[in-house]
Design a protein around this motif. Structure first.
Motif, PDB file in Angstrom:
ATOM      1  N   LEU A 180       0.840  -1.193   0.000  1.00  0.00           N
ATOM      2  CA  LEU A 180       0.000   0.000   0.000  1.00  0.00           C
ATOM      3  C   LEU A 180       0.878   1.248   0.000  1.00  0.00           C
ATOM      4  O   LEU A 180       1.945   1.272   0.630  1.00  0.00           O
ATOM      5  N   ARG A 181       0.401   2.302  -0.689  1.00  0.00           N
ATOM      6  CA  ARG A 181       1.172   3.539  -0.823  1.00  0.00           C
ATOM      7  C   ARG A 181       0.269   4.751  -0.634  1.00  0.00           C
ATOM      8  O   ARG A 181      -0.912   4.728  -0.993  1.00  0.00           O
ATOM      9  N   ALA A 182       0.830   5.823  -0.090  1.00  0.00           N
ATOM     10  CA  ALA A 182       0.099   7.081   0.033  1.00  0.00           C
ATOM     11  C   ALA A 182       1.090   8.230   0.048  1.00  0.00           C
ATOM     12  O   ALA A 182       2.255   8.057   0.439  1.00  0.00           O
ATOM     13  N   GLY A 183       0.629   9.415  -0.378  1.00  0.00           N
ATOM     14  CA  GLY A 183       1.522  10.563  -0.407  1.00  0.00           C
ATOM     15  C   GLY A 183       0.772  11.880  -0.399  1.00  0.00           C
ATOM     16  O   GLY A 183      -0.448  11.933  -0.621  1.00  0.00           O
ATOM     17  N   TYR A 184       1.507  12.936  -0.129  1.00  0.00           N
ATOM     18  CA  TYR A 184       0.969  14.292  -0.161  1.00  0.00           C
ATOM     19  C   TYR A 184       2.093  15.234  -0.561  1.00  0.00           C
ATOM     20  O   TYR A 184       3.243  15.084  -0.111  1.00  0.00           O
ATOM     21  N   SER A 185       1.775  16.193  -1.417  1.00  0.00           N
ATOM     22  CA  SER A 185       2.763  17.211  -1.763  1.00  0.00           C
ATOM     23  C   SER A 185       2.108  18.583  -1.791  1.00  0.00           C
ATOM     24  O   SER A 185       0.909  18.721  -2.071  1.00  0.00           O
ATOM     25  N   TYR A 186       2.919  19.571  -1.474  1.00  0.00           N
ATOM     26  CA  TYR A 186       2.478  20.972  -1.487  1.00  0.00           C
ATOM     27  C   TYR A 186       3.541  21.787  -2.194  1.00  0.00           C
ATOM     28  O   TYR A 186       4.738  21.658  -1.906  1.00  0.00           O
ATOM     29  N   ASN A 187       3.110  22.628  -3.137  1.00  0.00           N
ATOM     30  CA  ASN A 187       4.051  23.547  -3.781  1.00  0.00           C
ATOM     31  C   ASN A 187       3.615  24.980  -3.555  1.00  0.00           C
ATOM     32  O   ASN A 187       2.418  25.279  -3.433  1.00  0.00           O
ATOM     33  N   THR A 188       4.589  25.870  -3.454  1.00  0.00           N
ATOM     34  CA  THR A 188       4.306  27.284  -3.273  1.00  0.00           C
ATOM     35  C   THR A 188       3.525  27.807  -4.473  1.00  0.00           C
ATOM     36  O   THR A 188       3.467  27.171  -5.532  1.00  0.00           O
ATOM     37  N   ALA A 189       2.908  28.967  -4.313  1.00  0.00           N
ATOM     38  CA  ALA A 189       2.018  29.509  -5.338  1.00  0.00           C
ATOM     39  C   ALA A 189       2.755  29.710  -6.659  1.00  0.00           C
ATOM     40  O   ALA A 189       3.772  30.402  -6.704  1.00  0.00           O
ATOM     41  N   PRO A 190       2.254  29.118  -7.749  1.00  0.00           N
ATOM     42  CA  PRO A 190       2.930  29.257  -9.041  1.00  0.00           C
ATOM     43  C   PRO A 190       2.823  30.660  -9.643  1.00  0.00           C
ATOM     44  O   PRO A 190       3.699  31.075 -10.391  1.00  0.00           O
ATOM     45  N   LEU A 191       1.729  31.378  -9.317  1.00  0.00           N
ATOM     46  CA  LEU A 191       1.426  32.643  -9.991  1.00  0.00           C
ATOM     47  C   LEU A 191       1.112  33.731  -8.985  1.00  0.00           C
ATOM     48  O   LEU A 191       0.689  33.460  -7.855  1.00  0.00           O
ATOM     49  N   LEU A 192       1.275  34.984  -9.433  1.00  0.00           N
ATOM     50  CA  LEU A 192       0.898  36.144  -8.649  1.00  0.00           C
ATOM     51  C   LEU A 192      -0.393  36.743  -9.214  1.00  0.00           C
ATOM     52  O   LEU A 192      -0.741  36.532 -10.385  1.00  0.00           O
ATOM     53  N   SER A 193      -1.081  37.523  -8.403  1.00  0.00           N
ATOM     54  CA  SER A 193      -2.370  38.097  -8.813  1.00  0.00           C
ATOM     55  C   SER A 193      -2.277  38.916 -10.095  1.00  0.00           C
ATOM     56  O   SER A 193      -3.195  38.908 -10.915  1.00  0.00           O
ATOM     57  N   ARG A 194      -1.148  39.600 -10.289  1.00  0.00           N
ATOM     58  CA  ARG A 194      -0.990  40.455 -11.471  1.00  0.00           C
ATOM     59  C   ARG A 194      -1.106  39.647 -12.765  1.00  0.00           C
ATOM     60  O   ARG A 194      -1.402  40.203 -13.843  1.00  0.00           O
ATOM     61  N   ASP A 195      -0.835  38.320 -12.702  1.00  0.00           N
ATOM     62  CA  ASP A 195      -0.779  37.498 -13.908  1.00  0.00           C
ATOM     63  C   ASP A 195      -2.026  36.635 -14.114  1.00  0.00           C
ATOM     64  O   ASP A 195      -2.034  35.754 -14.974  1.00  0.00           O
ATOM     65  N   ALA A 196      -3.081  36.887 -13.335  1.00  0.00           N
ATOM     66  CA  ALA A 196      -4.281  36.048 -13.428  1.00  0.00           C
ATOM     67  C   ALA A 196      -4.901  36.109 -14.822  1.00  0.00           C
ATOM     68  O   ALA A 196      -5.316  35.077 -15.373  1.00  0.00           O
ATOM     69  N   ASP A 197      -4.977  37.284 -15.419  1.00  0.00           N
ATOM     70  CA  ASP A 197      -5.703  37.436 -16.684  1.00  0.00           C
ATOM     71  C   ASP A 197      -5.092  36.616 -17.810  1.00  0.00           C
ATOM     72  O   ASP A 197      -5.776  35.828 -18.468  1.00  0.00           O
ATOM     73  N   LEU A 198      -3.777  36.746 -18.053  1.00  0.00           N
ATOM     74  CA  LEU A 198      -3.152  36.012 -19.143  1.00  0.00           C
ATOM     75  C   LEU A 198      -3.169  34.505 -18.875  1.00  0.00           C
ATOM     76  O   LEU A 198      -3.195  33.694 -19.811  1.00  0.00           O
ATOM     77  N   ASN A 199      -3.195  34.114 -17.594  1.00  0.00           N
ATOM     78  CA  ASN A 199      -3.190  32.687 -17.268  1.00  0.00           C
ATOM     79  C   ASN A 199      -4.560  32.034 -17.345  1.00  0.00           C
ATOM     80  O   ASN A 199      -4.723  30.880 -16.939  1.00  0.00           O
ATOM     81  N   ILE A 200      -5.533  32.755 -17.907  1.00  0.00           N
ATOM     82  CA  ILE A 200      -6.726  32.090 -18.412  1.00  0.00           C
ATOM     83  C   ILE A 200      -6.292  30.998 -19.397  1.00  0.00           C
ATOM     84  O   ILE A 200      -6.932  29.955 -19.522  1.00  0.00           O
ATOM     85  N   LEU A 201      -5.157  31.229 -20.063  1.00  0.00           N
ATOM     86  CA  LEU A 201      -4.622  30.275 -21.041  1.00  0.00           C
ATOM     87  C   LEU A 201      -4.025  29.030 -20.410  1.00  0.00           C
ATOM     88  O   LEU A 201      -3.964  27.972 -21.049  1.00  0.00           O
ATOM     89  N   THR A 202      -3.533  29.106 -19.163  1.00  0.00           N
ATOM     90  CA  THR A 202      -2.805  27.978 -18.580  1.00  0.00           C
ATOM     91  C   THR A 202      -3.490  27.349 -17.377  1.00  0.00           C
ATOM     92  O   THR A 202      -3.332  26.154 -17.133  1.00  0.00           O
ATOM     93  N   LEU A 203      -4.181  28.164 -16.571  1.00  0.00           N
ATOM     94  CA  LEU A 203      -4.877  27.686 -15.363  1.00  0.00           C
ATOM     95  C   LEU A 203      -3.920  26.978 -14.405  1.00  0.00           C
ATOM     96  O   LEU A 203      -4.300  26.010 -13.738  1.00  0.00           O
ATOM     97  N   GLY A 204      -2.697  27.449 -14.310  1.00  0.00           N
ATOM     98  CA  GLY A 204      -1.683  26.800 -13.469  1.00  0.00           C
ATOM     99  C   GLY A 204      -1.741  27.247 -12.028  1.00  0.00           C
ATOM    100  O   GLY A 204      -0.816  27.893 -11.530  1.00  0.00           O
ATOM    101  N   THR A 205      -2.815  26.881 -11.328  1.00  0.00           N
ATOM    102  CA  THR A 205      -3.032  27.373  -9.971  1.00  0.00           C
ATOM    103  C   THR A 205      -2.850  26.317  -8.878  1.00  0.00           C
ATOM    104  O   THR A 205      -2.760  26.650  -7.699  1.00  0.00           O
ATOM    105  N   VAL A 206      -2.796  25.044  -9.217  1.00  0.00           N
ATOM    106  CA  VAL A 206      -2.856  23.959  -8.233  1.00  0.00           C
ATOM    107  C   VAL A 206      -1.643  23.971  -7.304  1.00  0.00           C
ATOM    108  O   VAL A 206      -0.514  24.220  -7.728  1.00  0.00           O
ATOM    109  N   GLN A 207      -1.890  23.680  -5.993  1.00  0.00           N
ATOM    110  CA  GLN A 207      -0.809  23.659  -5.003  1.00  0.00           C
ATOM    111  C   GLN A 207      -0.770  22.379  -4.169  1.00  0.00           C
ATOM    112  O   GLN A 207       0.302  21.994  -3.690  1.00  0.00           O
ATOM    113  N   HIS A 208      -1.891  21.739  -3.927  1.00  0.00           N
ATOM    114  CA  HIS A 208      -1.948  20.555  -3.074  1.00  0.00           C
ATOM    115  C   HIS A 208      -2.235  19.310  -3.912  1.00  0.00           C
ATOM    116  O   HIS A 208      -3.047  19.359  -4.841  1.00  0.00           O
TER     117      HIS A 208
END
Length: 444
Positions: free
Chosen positions: A348-376
């Motif tokens: 049996l296996r289990a895991g968890y990972s957390y990454n710091t925020a990929p994007l800043l608020s100033r870049d939200a509009d152009l990242n409609i193209l990428t949606l790279g928001t996931v952290q957990h």
């Protein structure tokens, strides 16, 4: 010096050609997008690593070690690993108010289900400089978004779509093909290296209205799929520092890629789009004979790649060295995982990972193209031995919805909220070949 470099590049291209004639290797992997979980990179490769949330740089047990820490291949018997992941993301954006540029209201990206294969094989050898060799092919990362050509009341007459350029989306894929070599230099201490050939493809649609602000308006949007090739290397070490504690560290160099000429008016500088360096270090602690805990840290240097790191708010032309990018930040990633052998057959296996925020608020509009928001990322899985030579593996990943709010570019009076969640199911198989009993004995 130049002659040596050309010889090295020639060797890597020969490896890429060889991989294309091995049934199912490069052709299979390159035919499917690999989507993002850490920025635009996958957080793991292969069924075991995916179940462990990408942890295990200090605890290699199968041939997919070549894509994480090639030094760990010294622990691996002769085997072939095959896995396929089915990936789904649920993302889009909401734009409040009627005055602005983007299509107002809720708009969802609908890329559908994606299949992501992973292939690896390892052989124990006696070559002097190597105890184990391996070959592997895997999707390093990518982006896949798709917005329909919708009515947008903010578009000039005759135009439609999220950005008034018809259907909007990005399909970006990065495929790595690699050979790996591992050597045990002393009991409990090994090194490994894996030269990499990379193939990158990208297709961007729906942003032609911005081309007037580009250094090359004719190579900006709706140009079809462009591909580029490049090269780099991954290396690592594994060291058993105490009877039940192992330390591992591995990383890849920056991969130098050919320019994306069809989009040299979009990406800074002039279509440049290298793949950033990464580094991962960790500990594996055997709490008892049937339970191992893994603690890893990873860093990704997105800040070295102008095309993805430059702020979207830069007041320069697209495609220039300081032109707008996607604002993707360097990532720090923290991973914890465990394996529990409940019986001879079942792990049996289990895991968890957390990454710091990929994007800043100033870049939200152009990242409609990428949606790279996931952290957990929450993961789990198992391995079940069907026979002495054949194992079945399963893994699942859930990335909870993550959101980012900002303002529309050039319009501070209108908000844009992007969000994304992800789920993934992986099915894999391990086949051990050759003198299985001798291989197992050599690992003790």
């Amino acid at each position: 010096m130049r002659c040596s470099l050309l010889t090295f590049v020639g060797l890597l291209k020969t490896l890429a050609f060889f991989a294309t004639v091995v049934p199912g290797i490069t052709a299979l992997v390159a035919s499917f997008p690999a989507n993002a979980t850490e920025g635009y990179m996958q957080n793991a490769h292969g069924a075991r690593s995916k179940a462990l949330a990408g942890a295990g740089v200090a605890n290699s047990t199968d041939a997919t070690a070549a894509s994480l820490n090639p030094a760990g291949l010294v622990n691996v018997e002769n085997q072939v690993n095959v896995a396929v992941s089915i990936f789904h993301q649920d993302g889009g954006y909401y734009s409040g108010g009627s005055f602005g540029f983007n299509s107002p209201g809720q708009n969802d990206s609908t890329p559908g289900l994606l299949a992501i294969p992973n292939l690896a094989a390892s052989w124990r050898v006696n070559w002097g400089f190597a105890d184990v060799v391996a070959v592997t092919a895997y999707g390093n990362g990518g982006v896949n978004t798709h917005y329909k050509d919708i009515f947008n009341p903010n578009c000039p007459p005759g135009l439609s779509g999220v950005f008034c350029g018809g259907k909007l989306g990005v399909v970006m894929e990065q495929t790595f093909v690699s050979a790996a070599f591992a050597k045990q230099l002393a009991p409990g201490f090994s090194l490994g290296i894996a030269p990499i050939v990379a193939r990158q493809t990208i297709k961007v649609d729906g942003i032609a209205l911005f081309s007037g602000g580009s250094v090359d308006a004719t190579n900006f949007s709706n140009k079809g799929t462009e591909d580029s090739w490049g090269y780099g290397a991954r290396g690592g070490l594994e060291w058993k520092v105490a009877p039940h504690v192992t330390f591992g560290v591995a990383g890849n160099t920056r991969l130098m890629m050919e320019s994306l000429d069809k989009y040299k008016g979009l990406f800074a500088p002039n279509g440049g789009f290298d793949i950033p360096a990464t580094l991962q270090a960790g500990l594996a602690v055997q709490l008892r004979p049937d339970v191992t805990v893994m603690l890893d840290y990873k860093h990704i240097w997105f800040s070295t790649i102008a095309a993805v790191n430059n702020p979207s708010t830069n007041m320069a032309q697209f495609g220039a060295g300081n032109g707008p990018g996607f604002g993707l930040q360097d990532l720090d990633v923290y991973k914890v995982a465990f394996e529990w052998r409940t019986s001879i057959e079942l792990m049996l296996r289990a895991g968890y990972s957390y990454n710091t925020a990929p994007l800043l608020s100033r870049d939200a509009d152009l990242n409609i193209l990428t949606l790279g928001t996931v952290q957990h990322h929450i993961t789990g899985g198992l391995k079940y031995a069907l026979t002495d030579h054949f194992d079945l593996e399963l893994a699942a990943m859930y990335a909870p919805r993550a959101s980012l709010s900002g303002t529309e570019l050039g319009n501070p009076f209108r908000t844009v909220d992007i969000s994304n969640s992800q789920v993934e199911l992986t099915v894999g198989a391990v086949y051990r070949f050759g003198d299985h009993s001798a291989a197992v004995e050599s690992l003790k």
